[in-house]
Design a protein around this motif. Structure first.
Motif, PDB file in Angstrom:
ATOM      1  N   LYS A 197       2.062   4.958   1.395  1.00 14.63           N
ATOM      2  CA  LYS A 197       2.109   5.603   2.716  1.00 14.63           C
ATOM      3  C   LYS A 197       2.877   6.923   2.657  1.00 14.63           C
ATOM      4  N   ALA A 198       2.299   7.952   3.214  1.00  9.73           N
ATOM      5  CA  ALA A 198       2.978   9.263   3.317  1.00  9.73           C
ATOM      6  C   ALA A 198       3.102   9.630   4.788  1.00  9.73           C
ATOM      7  N   PRO A 199       3.748  10.714   5.092  1.00 12.37           N
ATOM      8  CA  PRO A 199       5.117  11.147   4.810  1.00 12.37           C
ATOM      9  C   PRO A 199       6.051  10.333   5.672  1.00 12.37           C
ATOM     10  N   SER A 223       0.848  -1.201   0.000  1.00 14.91           N
ATOM     11  CA  SER A 223       0.000   0.000   0.000  1.00 14.91           C
ATOM     12  C   SER A 223       0.876   1.241   0.000  1.00 14.91           C
TER      13      SER A 223
END
Lengths: 993, 174
Positions: free
Chosen positions: B172-174, B170
């Motif tokens: 994903k930030a930051p 999946s």
């Protein structure tokens, strides 16, 4: 105190992964874990900064809950599990998120020096793949600053830099803007670094755990493959990404490359030569190139702190303007000479003058910038070889009055404690000092304590300097009247019964006499004489009364007056009255101006003292040295440097040997001093540059700066530290101790020192105060604070066991009031204050030869108050002439509310004849110590051009707009919609404290 | 009397003097390391005789350009694949049990020796082949090869199932 940084506490029993271990109470769990597993991940935690909680890589299960171990204090019976699947998953996820912000191209990265935190953490965690592919951020690199750059694309947003800037240096420039889609670090309100309020201290670069913040001098220099043209470099990064099946092999290659770098990059411990704080650090060099100054946690005075000069101010060492061979005056020109020619000639002339006019017709001036060993040999040269006590050093220009005040009352002429004591105090009072610019790293400890730990601050000064702006109470007395309001505060404390009666009875003599003397110093009288409102003095007294631990720091705003010794005495009396000496967090701190002002005095470069402040006129002391040195020693009283100038004018002093001092510009009343130099029959100057003083010389001997020699310096804390040689001497230059020895031997001395260590051991063995100081006890970052006993036990805090007087008691000393001289009058209507600015050191012979510093601050200037500017019709950039009874200067003005009314401020930092403040100052001086009253001078101002370009240019931090915030504000990160917590609770350090 | 003066007569070394002093430095360095210097000259002569110096000089003169060509070429998918294979092969070799590798290499060299000496057994038809299975050497070798085939099959099936989305990934930030 911040409990989660590093002070010792009691031990508790906890279990880590089932094993019983002892951990320190209130310390972070992380530290306990690291004891058994030093590879346990943690990126944003830094021992000097404490927990920041942004990186999530140190998560473990504690009592069943996932927590950040950096931010959780140890409690009795804790169960810590670092190996559970949940904990391992959380840490792995945290690291994956970090690598989303950071491209791993280690082999072609200048930060690949085996100490990159991100690299090492990824390696220890066996990271093989990037789960969230790296995405560049929509920001360009910031290359605006001459000394460092920021690469947003490599920034992992850990916030170490922000924490260091906001809460350790406390210049409050950096922050992370968490509100953007892709957060980044910003300077002020998001301006280019060089246009911000950044003071270039380098803290942010030092703590950066990767290559986001790098010293420019490192770029393209540190690595074997990093100096490629940008196209090739990008192709290399692309290639590594294309072929990498996992990070394992890339780490192997980068590890090998890092090892190869060791072969050509040398790391040497040295001690800073700017100011008396005594910062020590590793300096990285490649050939004669300086790549980086890397401060170390174990550095006793500064840990990881530096200022712009210590971090970035060393390029003068390689300046093409360095003196590289001896010069001899013939007619109106200097001619190059060999060492033999120069030394033979000097020895011959000195011998002639001594034989004809006696040894007292010769004087020696030593240097507060040189090592203890250089200084010891210089006074030995004067006394044992020439046969005169005419030896002094430039501490006479600054802090001798403080030493006098301390010796009269407390017994020893040094700071009573350490810099850590200033950080520990409940209240610090700064009188006539501007440590934010003159002792930058020391000032960080006060700012940090003030911002983070509720320390109170009183500042008494003419200028609204950085510390004054932060102060809880700011006093602005009439120039030169500090002794009066200080005594009035002391009297008020006594009248209120707030004095420490028990302490005084046990430890202090002369109380009644002093009490009687204080009687006239009422608040009313003080207000009338000093202009400080009564209420402010009452407030100061109340703040002192409410402080358990109280320190007073002072400097040249006190000492460079005709009452310098008296005001210093009044300060010590106030401390004795309140019992604020001899305990941690208390005491007297005369902030020493140069790196080795303390040491030059300690090692006997003064007319009345042998090393260790043993008096020359004591026959027993003299006999001791006559035995040790094997020569008879002079009994005549020697001249101090003020008297030397007078005796040259009178014609009785005919020759002078001076090293490492720009006396022509830094002694007061320069015209008077220079006309004295004109009259010398022989003037020998030893320096690294062709200074103003050199222009008057007959012989110029080229010496080495600190990076080219070994030896020791003693800082303001009485701390003696060793410096190691970084470079070979440039050209034909030689270390000062060698030059002195070679000259001495030509005059029959037969000295045979092979190494400065032998000189130090000889010097200390002869004294009581330093007897335990041995060169081999000062290896690496080891240091000793005098007095040092034979067994090597040193004394970080003085007077814990009484005072060094026969009865073990301190004494109140009655200071003597004298009205300031040269107060403003009709002809000279403006008071001229003077001092330093952060970026430059002293007359600037070194710092103006550092290109980046010169870019930022190309010149000095005079500060004029807005009201005076309005009255005279001038604005910033105006060209004015300042005229005193002693001379004149021509200089550009800056209109600023840092000064008020008819008070001007002219930083002394210029080698330019047109601008140097000491063409204006007088020869009036402190009665006891002969320290010039630099701060007591009035001038008139003639407007030459009413406006013009500002002398404060782009890149000067004074034009910036700092933003004070609590720190990195990780809560804002956690509040982002795209942040999924990895811990079971979201509790901050801030909310717990 | 010493009035302030600024004029410094430069140490006017003539070019000849500078040259002489540089030569003296070089001479000292050679004299101090005579043995190494002689060896070094030998090596230089050999390199020159073989034409290697020519090549190295040309390469150094154009090193940035050449590096760029090589690196750009190497970065193209077809070549990067080759480099990848190289790395994969190295990884495979390093993960193999050294004893097994020893047997494999040993058997290869034994076989080539047998070929050289004309001692290779001829197989005449399917029955002859079946008969050879009774030879314990052949039976052991075949076992290993079947194991290898099974391993390859397992590896291929796993790879294709994860492409179907069985292994989740999946953003994903930051």
């Amino acid at each position: 105190m911040n409990k989660l940084t590093s002070e010792s506490g009691s031990k508790l029993d906890i279990r880590i992964n089932g094993e019983a271990v002892q951990a320190e109470r209130d310390k972070p769990v992380l530290l306990a874990v690291l004891k058994s597993d030093h590879e346990f991940p943690h990126i944003c935690y830094h021992p000097a900064l404490g927990p920041i909680e942004t990186c999530d890589t140190c998560i473990a299960e504690v009592d069943g809950k996932l927590v950040r171990t950096c931010a959780l204090p140890v409690k009795d019976g804790m169960e810590v599990n670092t190996k559970s699947v949940r904990a391992r998953f959380a840490r792995r996820e945290a690291m994956d998120r970090i690598l989303h912000n950071h491209e791993l191209y280690c082999t072609v990265c200048d930060n690949n020096n085996a100490n990159c935190v991100v690299h090492n953490t990824a390696l220890f965690m066996n990271i093989e793949h990037q789960k969230y592919p790296f995405h560049p951020k929509p920001y360009k690199q910031d290359n605006s600053h001459p000394f460092y750059r920021y690469d947003p694309d490599q920034c992992i947003l850990c916030g170490r830099c922000v924490e260091a800037c906001q809460n350790l240096q406390v210049s409050e420039v950096l922050s992370i803007d968490w509100d953007r889609e892709r957060p980044r670090v910003i300077w002020d309100n998001d301006v280019p670094i060089n246009e911000s309020s950044c003071v270039s201290c380098g803290h942010c670069v030092t703590v950066c755990p990767c290559n986001a913040l790098m010293e420019n001098a490192m770029l393209g220099e540190a690595g074997f493959l990093t100096d490629l043209d940008p196209g090739l470099w990008e192709s290399m990064v692309h290639l590594t990404k294309e072929v990498e099946p996992g990070y394992g092999p890339i780490f192997t290659v980068s590890e090998v490359e890092a090892k190869m770098r060791d072969a050509r990059i040398k790391r040497t411990k040295t001690v800073c030569t700017y100011c008396g704080v005594g910062c020590s650090f590793d300096i990285w060099t490649k050939g004669r190139k300086i790549l980086r100054v890397e401060p170390q946690l174990e550095a006793p005075a500064n840990q990881i702190s530096t200022c712009v000069k210590g971090k970035f101010g060393w390029d003068f060492v390689n300046s093409p303007e360095r003196l590289t061979h001896p010069l001899i005056r013939r007619g109106a020109q200097f001619y190059p000479a060999t060492w033999d020619e120069a030394l033979d000639y000097t020895a011959k002339r000195l011998a002639e003058i001594r034989d004809k006019h006696g040894p007292d017709s010769i004087a020696c001036i030593s240097s507060s910038k040189c090592t203890n060993e250089d200084n010891y040999l210089m006074q030995k040269f004067a006394r044992a070889v020439i046969g005169t006590n005419n030896i002094d050093n430039c501490s006479r220009y600054c802090q001798t009055p403080a030493t006098e005040g301390l010796k009269r009352t407390l017994g020893l002429g040094g700071d009573t404690g350490s810099i850590t004591d200033l950080g520990m105090a409940d209240l610090v009072m700064i009188v006539g000092a501007n440590p934010a610019e003159s002792h930058p790293v020391l000032s960080t400890r006060i700012r940090r304590a003030h911002k983070k730990h509720g320390q109170k601050l009183i500042v008494a000064d003419l200028r609204m300097n950085d510390m004054a702006k932060r102060a809880d109470l700011f006093l602005h007395p009439t120039p030169g009247t500090d002794m009066i309001w200080l005594s009035a505060v002391t009297k008020y404390i006594l009248d209120k019964g707030w004095h420490d009666q028990a302490f005084i009875e046990r430890h202090v003599n002369e109380f009644d006499k002093y009490k009687a003397w204080l009687a006239p110093y009422t608040l009313e009288y003080a207000e009338e004489k000093t202009g400080v409102p009564k209420e402010q003095m009452v407030q100061a007294a109340e703040m002192i009364h409410n402080a358990k631990r109280f320190c007073i720091a002072w400097a040249m705003g006190v000492t460079q007056h005709i009452t310098g010794s008296e005001t210093s005495t009044a300060i010590c009396d106030l401390l004795l009255m309140t019992g604020q000496v001899g305990r941690p967090g208390t005491g007297a701190y005369p902030l020493r101006g140069h790196n080795n002002v303390q040491g030059a005095g300690d090692f006997g470069c003064a007319p009345v003292y042998m090393p260790g402040y043993e008096r020359v006129d004591d026959p027993k002391i003299r006999e001791k040295y006559e035995r040790a040195w094997g020569v008879p020693l002079p009994t005549n009283r020697g001249l101090d440097n003020h008297q030397m100038v007078e005796k040259i004018h009178e014609g009785t002093l005919r020759a002078m040997y001076l090293k490492g001092e720009e006396m022509a510009l830094v002694d007061s009343n320069s015209n008077h001093v220079q006309s004295a130099f004109d009259k010398l029959e022989l003037f020998v100057v030893q320096d690294i540059f062709f200074s103003k003083t050199c222009q008057f010389a007959d012989v110029i001997l080229p010496a080495c700066p600190s990076l080219e020699k070994e030896g020791t310096f003693t800082n303001t804390e009485r701390r003696i530290q060793r410096l190691y040689q970084v470079f070979e001497p440039l050209g034909e230059t030689k270390p000062d101790w060698k030059i002195i020895m070679e000259l001495a031997n030509r005059l029959g001395a037969d000295w045979n020192y092979q190494h400065p260590g032998e000189i130090l051991d000889e010097a200390t063995a002869l004294t009581d105060l330093f007897v335990g100081i041995r060169y081999d006890r000062l290896q690496g970052y080891n240091s000793l604070q005098w007095p040092v006993a034979e067994d090597g036990k040193d004394t970080p805090l003085l007077y814990e066991d009484g005072f060094p007087f026969p009865d073990g008691k301190a004494r109140f000393h009655i200071p003597e009031w004298v009205d300031p001289v040269l107060a403003p009058n009709e002809e000279y209507d403006l008071h001229l204050n003077n001092g330093r600015m952060l970026e430059h050191f002293h007359e600037g012979n070194l710092t103006y030869r550092v290109e980046g510093i010169k870019q930022k601050v190309p010149t000095t200037y005079v500060e004029v108050s807005p009201e005076l500017a309005k009255q005279r019709g001038i604005s910033t950039g105006a060209l004015v002439r300042l005229v005193s009874p002693y001379g004149k200067v021509k200089i550009h003005a800056v209109v600023t509310d840092r000064v008020q009314g008819n008070e001007l401020y002219l930083p002394m930092n210029t080698p330019d004849d047109e601008e140097a403040v000491n063409y204006l100052t007088s020869s009036y001086h402190d009665a006891v110590t002969h320290t010039p009253a630099y701060k007591e001078i009035s001038v008139r101002m003639e407007v030459l051009e009413p406006d013009g370009e500002s002398p404060i240019v782009r890149g000067n931090f004074r034009l910036g707009n700092p933003r004070s915030i609590p720190g990195v504000m990780v809560e804002n990160k956690w509040a982002r919609s795209d942040y999924e917590p990895l811990t079971d609770t979201q509790e901050t350090v801030a909310s717990r404290e | 009397m010493a009035r302030a003066i600024r004029s410094i007569v430069e140490n006017k070394q003539t070019p000849e003097e500078r040259r002489a002093s540089a030569m003296a430095d070089v001479e000292t360095a050679i004299a101090d390391n005579a043995e190494a210097a002689v060896e070094f000259m030998k090596m230089i002569r050999l390199l020159q005789q073989r034409g290697a110096l020519n090549i190295v000089n040309a390469f150094l003169q154009k090193s940035d350009d050449i590096m760029k060509i090589i690196v750009d070429q190497a970065g193209k998918p077809e070549y990067a694949g080759g480099l990848k294979n190289g790395i994969a092969l190295t990884q495979m070799l390093s993960s193999m049990d050294t004893r097994v590798l020893h047997h494999l290499v040993g058997s290869l060299s034994q076989t080539s020796k047998a070929i050289e000496e004309g001692k290779v057994q001829k197989v005449g038809g399917i029955f002859d082949l079946l008969r050879t299975l009774r030879d314990p050497d052949i039976s052991a070798g075949l076992g290993v090869m079947l194991g290898l085939v099974k391993g390859i099959g397992h590896s291929i099936r796993e790879a294709s199932s994860s492409q179907d989305g069985t292994a989740a990934e999946s953003k994903k930030a930051p």
